[in-house]
Design an enzyme around this catalytic site. Sequence first.
Site, short mmCIF file in Angstrom:
data_model
loop_
_atom_site.label_atom_id
_atom_site.label_comp_id
_atom_site.label_asym_id
_atom_site.label_seq_id
_atom_site.Cartn_x
_atom_site.Cartn_y
_atom_site.Cartn_z
N TYR A 91 37.38 5.81 3.62
CA TYR A 91 37.69 4.39 3.37
C TYR A 91 36.67 3.46 4.05
O TYR A 91 36.35 2.40 3.51
CB TYR A 91 39.12 4.07 3.81
N GLN B 165 45.66 -2.08 -9.97
CA GLN B 165 45.74 -0.81 -9.24
C GLN B 165 44.54 -0.71 -8.29
O GLN B 165 44.50 0.19 -7.46
CB GLN B 165 45.73 0.37 -10.21
N HIS C 268 48.41 -1.02 -5.22
CA HIS C 268 47.99 0.18 -4.46
C HIS C 268 47.32 -0.19 -3.15
O HIS C 268 46.70 0.66 -2.52
CB HIS C 268 47.05 1.04 -5.32
N CYS D 232 49.59 -1.27 10.46
CA CYS D 232 50.14 -0.42 11.53
C CYS D 232 51.01 0.65 10.87
O CYS D 232 51.80 0.34 9.98
CB CYS D 232 51.01 -1.31 12.45
N GLY E 163 40.96 -1.03 -18.46
CA GLY E 163 40.22 -0.05 -17.64
C GLY E 163 41.08 0.86 -16.80
O GLY E 163 40.77 1.10 -15.63
N THR E 164 42.18 1.36 -17.38
CA THR E 164 42.96 2.36 -16.65
C THR E 164 43.22 3.55 -17.55
O THR E 164 43.37 3.42 -18.76
CB THR E 164 44.29 1.77 -16.13
N SER E 165 43.27 4.74 -16.90
CA SER E 165 43.47 5.97 -17.67
C SER E 165 44.95 6.20 -17.96
O SER E 165 45.32 7.16 -18.66
CB SER E 165 42.91 7.16 -16.88
N ASN F 108 39.65 -0.38 -23.21
CA ASN F 108 39.14 0.79 -22.51
C ASN F 108 37.86 1.26 -23.18
O ASN F 108 37.70 1.13 -24.38
CB ASN F 108 40.20 1.92 -22.55
N ALA G 112 34.68 -3.30 -20.55
CA ALA G 112 35.51 -4.46 -20.18
C ALA G 112 34.67 -5.73 -20.11
O ALA G 112 35.16 -6.83 -20.44
CB ALA G 112 36.18 -4.19 -18.84
N1 APR Z 1 35.19 -0.72 -19.34
C1 APR Z 1 36.47 -0.40 -19.69
N2 APR Z 1 37.07 0.76 -19.30
C2 APR Z 1 36.34 1.61 -18.54
C3 APR Z 1 35.01 1.34 -18.13
C4 APR Z 1 34.43 0.12 -18.57
N3 APR Z 1 33.17 -0.22 -18.23
N4 APR Z 1 34.57 2.39 -17.39
C5 APR Z 1 35.58 3.28 -17.33
N5 APR Z 1 36.64 2.81 -18.02
C6 APR Z 1 37.96 3.43 -18.17
C7 APR Z 1 37.94 4.93 -18.30
O1 APR Z 1 37.81 5.31 -19.67
C8 APR Z 1 39.32 5.32 -17.74
O2 APR Z 1 40.31 5.30 -18.77
O3 APR Z 1 38.65 3.18 -16.97
C9 APR Z 1 39.61 4.21 -16.73
C10 APR Z 1 39.49 4.66 -15.29
O4 APR Z 1 40.50 5.61 -15.06
P1 APR Z 1 40.74 6.17 -13.58
O5 APR Z 1 39.45 6.58 -12.99
O6 APR Z 1 41.86 7.16 -13.68
O7 APR Z 1 41.22 4.90 -12.75
P2 APR Z 1 42.65 4.22 -12.76
O8 APR Z 1 43.31 4.35 -14.09
O9 APR Z 1 42.49 2.86 -12.19
O10 APR Z 1 43.46 5.14 -11.70
C11 APR Z 1 44.77 4.75 -11.39
O11 APR Z 1 44.90 6.50 -9.73
O12 APR Z 1 44.02 7.76 -8.03
C12 APR Z 1 44.82 6.68 -8.32
O13 APR Z 1 45.17 4.92 -6.83
C13 APR Z 1 44.25 5.41 -7.75
O14 APR Z 1 44.59 3.18 -8.59
C14 APR Z 1 44.15 4.47 -8.94
C15 APR Z 1 45.06 5.12 -9.97
#
Ligand code: APR
Length: 242
Positions: A59, A96, A114, A122, A181-183, A207, A224
């Site tokens: 971190y 997130q 998150h 603490c 932008g989340t999986s 995405n 994005a």
């Molecule tokens: N524009 C849009 N989407 C994008 C880009 C971009 N430039 N680059 C990557 N992505 C997409 C990928 O296709 C993927 O679907 O962003 C997503 C990233 O997925 P993860 O890496 O799994 O991140 P996230 O979904 O934020 O993870 C959720 O998992 O490990 C935990 O706490 C951590 O907050 C995190 C949570």
Amino acid sequence: MNTDFRNANIVVLTGAGISAASGLSTFRDQGGLWDKYPVEDIASPEGYRRDPELVESFYNARRAQLDAPDVAPNTAHFALAKLEQEHQGRLFLVTQNVDDLHERAGSNQILHMHGELRKACCPVTMQPFFMSQPFAADNLCQCCDQPQRLRPNIVWFGEMPIGMGQIERAITECDLFISIGTSGTVYPAAGFMRLAKAFGAKAIDINLEPSYSSPFDTHLQGCATQQVPKVVESILSGEPIE
Ligand code: APR
């Protein structure tokens, strides 16, 4: 599908993909953070108890990266800040992400479900506060009789996300849910779209890859930085989002 969202209640969920173009690694893309570090060692209370130095170094490195000259908000972050300023309806931004790029782009109302890299807490009181110095064994809290080793203000796997009551209320009241932008692999965030749709909202997924879940009404595939500014302009002008 309603196409005029100028007065809509909007919930936006962002993930690591919105910050990818700013140079911050995602977690599950090729070469992502979880390719390099075992999640159970780095992002769990057990891992922290086993080896706090390892977790602190992870971190501390990510905190230092936020100060790198080439890490800055991108057009997607700025577009969401513009939406916060100009949108006539309600906007609830839940992320997130633990970076501070939404804040640095000018967004003021952000819920970091998150946690946040810039903060420590603490381990007893779990009270978060901004901290500039690195995490270390002698970096102790000032709130306990026996000062405790300060930990990252990050929600680790197995811990309760922050603000779930507020998030669920906003989602059940929204007209439009936008995922950026989340999986969609980590709950409870991965379930937000279905909750929004169950309460009648329209759902949009932005995405780089194909959408993680079919029930989205619209999937805008692309970076994005390209897609989010266009969606924001459509919302502000009452034009269809496509
Ligand atoms: N524009 C849009 N989407 C994008 C880009 C971009 N430039 N680059 C990557 N992505 C997409 C990928 O296709 C993927 O679907 O962003 C997503 C990233 O997925 P993860 O890496 O799994 O991140 P996230 O979904 O934020 O993870 C959720 O998992 O490990 C935990 O706490 C951590 O907050 C995190 C949570």
